[in-house]
Scaffold this motif. Structure first.
Motif: not given
Length: 87
Positions: A26-44
Motif C-alpha cells: 500500500h505504501i508503494e502504491e501511494w508513492r507511485e500515485a504521488c509520482k503520477r500526481v506530479m507527472r500529470t500536474y507538470k503535463a497540465w
C-alpha cells in the motif's frame, strides 16, 4: 539490554510480520500515485490551451487515486497501532 527484552522485540516483529507485506504494498502504491500526481500536474501546467482540459481531468483523476492510496496507508497505520496496543 537483557535477553528477555530482545526476545519480546523479536516476538512483536513476528506477530506483525504477516500484514507488513500488505502495508508495504500500500505504501508503494501511494508513492507511485504521488509520482503520477506530479507527472500529470507538470503535463497540465505545460500543456497547450487545446490540451489543458483533458490534462486537467487526468490530474484530477491522479489526485483521487492518490487520496484513495493515502487512505489505505492510513487505515494500515491505524490497524498497526491497534494491534500493537494489544501486545
Amino acid at each position: 539490554m537483557n535477553p528477555r527484552g530482545a526476545l519480546c522485540t523479536l516476538a512483536r516483529m513476528n506477530q506483525v510480520a504477516d500484514p507488513a507485506d500488505v502495508r508495504s504494498e500500500h505504501i508503494e502504491e501511494w508513492r507511485e500515485a504521488c509520482k503520477r500526481v506530479m507527472r500529470t500536474y507538470k503535463a497540465w501546467h505545460a500543456a497547450d490551451p487545446d490540451d489543458r482540459h483533458a490534462l486537467y481531468v487526468s490530474f484530477l483523476d491522479a489526485l483521487r487515486a492518490e487520496e484513495r492510496a493515502a487512505q489505505r496507508v492510513e487505515h494500515d497505520a491505524r490497524a498497526t497501532v491497534s494491534a500493537d496496543s494489544r501486545l
